[in-house]
Scaffold this motif. Structure first.
Motif, PDB file in Angstrom:
ATOM      1  N   VAL A 157      -3.491   5.296   0.067  1.00  0.00           N
ATOM      2  CA  VAL A 157      -4.284   5.822   1.175  1.00  0.00           C
ATOM      3  C   VAL A 157      -3.654   7.115   1.688  1.00  0.00           C
ATOM      4  CG1 VAL A 157      -5.104   5.344   3.526  1.00  0.00           C
ATOM      5  CG2 VAL A 157      -4.927   3.472   1.861  1.00  0.00           C
ATOM      6  N   ALA A 212      -4.833  -1.220   7.713  1.00  0.00           N
ATOM      7  CA  ALA A 212      -6.092  -1.960   7.567  1.00  0.00           C
ATOM      8  C   ALA A 212      -6.290  -2.324   6.093  1.00  0.00           C
ATOM      9  CB  ALA A 212      -7.260  -1.115   8.083  1.00  0.00           C
ATOM     10  N   ARG A 213      -5.979  -1.377   5.209  1.00  0.00           N
ATOM     11  CA  ARG A 213      -6.091  -1.658   3.776  1.00  0.00           C
ATOM     12  C   ARG A 213      -5.117  -2.760   3.358  1.00  0.00           C
ATOM     13  NH1 ARG A 213      -8.305   0.974  -0.215  1.00  0.00           N
ATOM     14  NH2 ARG A 213      -9.970   0.807   1.298  1.00  0.00           N
ATOM     15  N   GLU A 262      -6.399  -6.139   4.186  1.00  0.00           N
ATOM     16  CA  GLU A 262      -7.408  -6.588   3.207  1.00  0.00           C
ATOM     17  C   GLU A 262      -6.719  -7.174   1.973  1.00  0.00           C
ATOM     18  OE1 GLU A 262     -10.431  -2.930   4.391  1.00  0.00           O
ATOM     19  OE2 GLU A 262      -9.818  -3.177   2.291  1.00  0.00           O
ATOM     20  N   LEU A 263      -5.651  -6.511   1.539  1.00  0.00           N
ATOM     21  CA  LEU A 263      -4.947  -6.978   0.341  1.00  0.00           C
ATOM     22  C   LEU A 263      -4.226  -8.298   0.590  1.00  0.00           C
ATOM     23  CD1 LEU A 263      -3.376  -3.635  -0.913  1.00  0.00           C
ATOM     24  CD2 LEU A 263      -5.214  -4.916  -2.012  1.00  0.00           C
ATOM     25  N   ARG A 277      -5.079   3.341   9.227  1.00  0.00           N
ATOM     26  CA  ARG A 277      -5.864   3.141   7.997  1.00  0.00           C
ATOM     27  C   ARG A 277      -5.110   2.432   6.866  1.00  0.00           C
ATOM     28  NH1 ARG A 277      -8.043   8.395   6.100  1.00  0.00           N
ATOM     29  NH2 ARG A 277      -8.344   7.110   4.263  1.00  0.00           N
ATOM     30  N   PRO A 278      -3.884   2.867   6.545  1.00  0.00           N
ATOM     31  CA  PRO A 278      -3.196   2.173   5.451  1.00  0.00           C
ATOM     32  C   PRO A 278      -2.883   0.714   5.799  1.00  0.00           C
ATOM     33  CG  PRO A 278      -1.756   3.794   6.480  1.00  0.00           C
ATOM     34  CD  PRO A 278      -3.120   4.018   7.041  1.00  0.00           C
ATOM     35  N   VAL A 309       0.875  -1.174   0.000  1.00  0.00           N
ATOM     36  CA  VAL A 309       0.000   0.000   0.000  1.00  0.00           C
ATOM     37  C   VAL A 309       0.907   1.218   0.000  1.00  0.00           C
ATOM     38  CG1 VAL A 309      -1.515   1.359   1.527  1.00  0.00           C
ATOM     39  CG2 VAL A 309      -2.012  -1.064   1.088  1.00  0.00           C
ATOM     40  N   GLU A 319      -7.157   1.989  -5.074  1.00  0.00           N
ATOM     41  CA  GLU A 319      -7.530   1.392  -3.775  1.00  0.00           C
ATOM     42  C   GLU A 319      -6.303   0.946  -2.969  1.00  0.00           C
ATOM     43  OE1 GLU A 319      -8.697   0.477  -6.706  1.00  0.00           O
ATOM     44  OE2 GLU A 319      -8.512  -1.693  -7.049  1.00  0.00           O
ATOM     45  N   GLN A 320      -5.123   0.972  -3.595  1.00  0.00           N
ATOM     46  CA  GLN A 320      -3.904   0.651  -2.853  1.00  0.00           C
ATOM     47  C   GLN A 320      -3.185   1.903  -2.372  1.00  0.00           C
ATOM     48  OE1 GLN A 320      -2.809  -2.735  -5.768  1.00  0.00           O
ATOM     49  NE2 GLN A 320      -0.985  -2.445  -4.504  1.00  0.00           N
TER      50      GLN A 320
END
Ligand code: GTP
Ligand code: MG
Lengths: 127, 168
Positions: free
Chosen positions: B145, B160-161, B164-165, B157-158, B116, B142-143
């Motif tokens: 943030v 958490a993303r 997900e990835l 936040r980054p 990310v 979406e990658q």
């Protein structure tokens, strides 16, 4: 004589001190002075590895300090990396930088330690 | 709980050490030394930052790298075993994006894992928006943030993303 000393640039004085250290311990290979953030300040030895060694000395020293505090060792005195052919040893130059040396496996480490600490003190006055 | 190793990397001053200090639940290992060059701040990381964080049911081990290129051997060492990469870049320093890409390429060549891009300093004047940063890296939006690593409410936040990835 005194006048001449004054005229010597800081770099020359540094080089001069490193030369004396080399004379005191002729078996030393690399001798580098690095800033705490890993920039080369002075060196005797192979110039290609000196720049890299300066960065690595700062890394080893920075990490060594944290290991010393985390494990309650007191103040960090020296870093030793021991290979089967030689040692890399580093000392803090006050809070101004790091003195890094490489010396062959058979070296008298007690003597290296004494001299290096003495020269680290002198370097601290100069920096 | 399997700990998950994440490497936090990017150029000088992007906010890697700041992020780990903001988020870590354990005492942070930080190895900043006084900067002798003008880098816009007093200290710079010479070895690593380390902190841990529980997030979305995972235990993350965050390993921050130095940003300066002379410490590239630490990028290599810290890449080992990483399961995710968080690359931080400053929105107000587009001139540093090529250096950031260089670091990303280096780390991904050692650890080909999801990444990310975290865009910091968005509160500053004359910034590149996350969309522009995404275009620069050729990375799906979406990658990417945007966030402020100083703010405990946003700093995760980054990551958490990234989780997900990684899709664990
Ligand atoms: N205005 C603003 N300042 C920020 C933001 N994020 C971080 N900073 C500041 O920018 C600086 C970042 O410094 P560090 O966290 O040391 O940067 P680093 O990425 O670890 O840098 P190196 O270790 O030197 O590579 C700190 O002074 C932060 O307070 C942001 O979003 N906005
Ligand atoms: Mg840092």
């Amino acid at each position: 004589m005194k006048e001449e000393r004054k005229k010597m640039s800081k770099q020359e004085q540094l080089q001069n001190l490193l030369g004396k250290l080399r004379a005191a311990l002729p078996e030393l290979r690399e001798i580098i002075v690095a800033s705490a953030d890993g920039l080369p300040i002075a060196q005797l030895g192979e110039s290609e590895i000196a720049t890299r060694l300066a960065a690595m000395a700062a890394t080893a020293h920075g990490l060594g300090k944290r290991i010393a505090t985390t494990t309650h060792l007191g103040d960090l005195m020296e870093i030793v990396v021991r290979g089967n052919q030689a040692y890399f040893i580093a000392y803090a130059i006050g809070d101004k930088g790091i003195l890094g040396l490489t010396t062959p496996a058979g070296s008298n480490l007690g003597l290296v330690r004494l001299e290096a600490q003495e020269y680290a003190k002198r370097l601290a006055e100069l920096l | 709980m399997e700990p998950l190793k994440v490497i936090v990397t990017g150029p000088v001053g992007a906010g890697k050490s700041t992020l780990i200090r903001t988020l870590s639940e354990t005492e942070v290992v930080d190895t900043d030394a006084a900067a002798t060059e003008a880098i816009g701040k007093a200290t710079t990381t010479v070895a690593l930052d380390h902190g841990t964080l529980h997030l979305d049911g995972h235990l993350l081990h965050l390993f921050g790298t130095p940003g300066q290129e002379r410490f590239d051997f630490m990028w290599e060492i810290l890449s080992q075993g990483a399961l995710g990469i968080l690359l931080l870049v400053r929105a107000d320093r587009p001139d540093k994006l090529p250096a950031a890409r260089n670091i990303l390429d280096f780390v991904r060549s050692r650890a080909p894992v999801p990444y990310v891009v975290g865009v910091t300093h968005l509160d500053r004047p004359k910034v590149w928006r996350p969309e522009e940063v995404a275009l620069f890296f050729g990375t799906p939006l979406e990658q990417v943030v945007g966030f402020d690593p100083r703010d405990p409410a946003e700093a995760a936040r980054p990551l958490a993303r990234l989780l997900e990835l990684i899709g664990t």
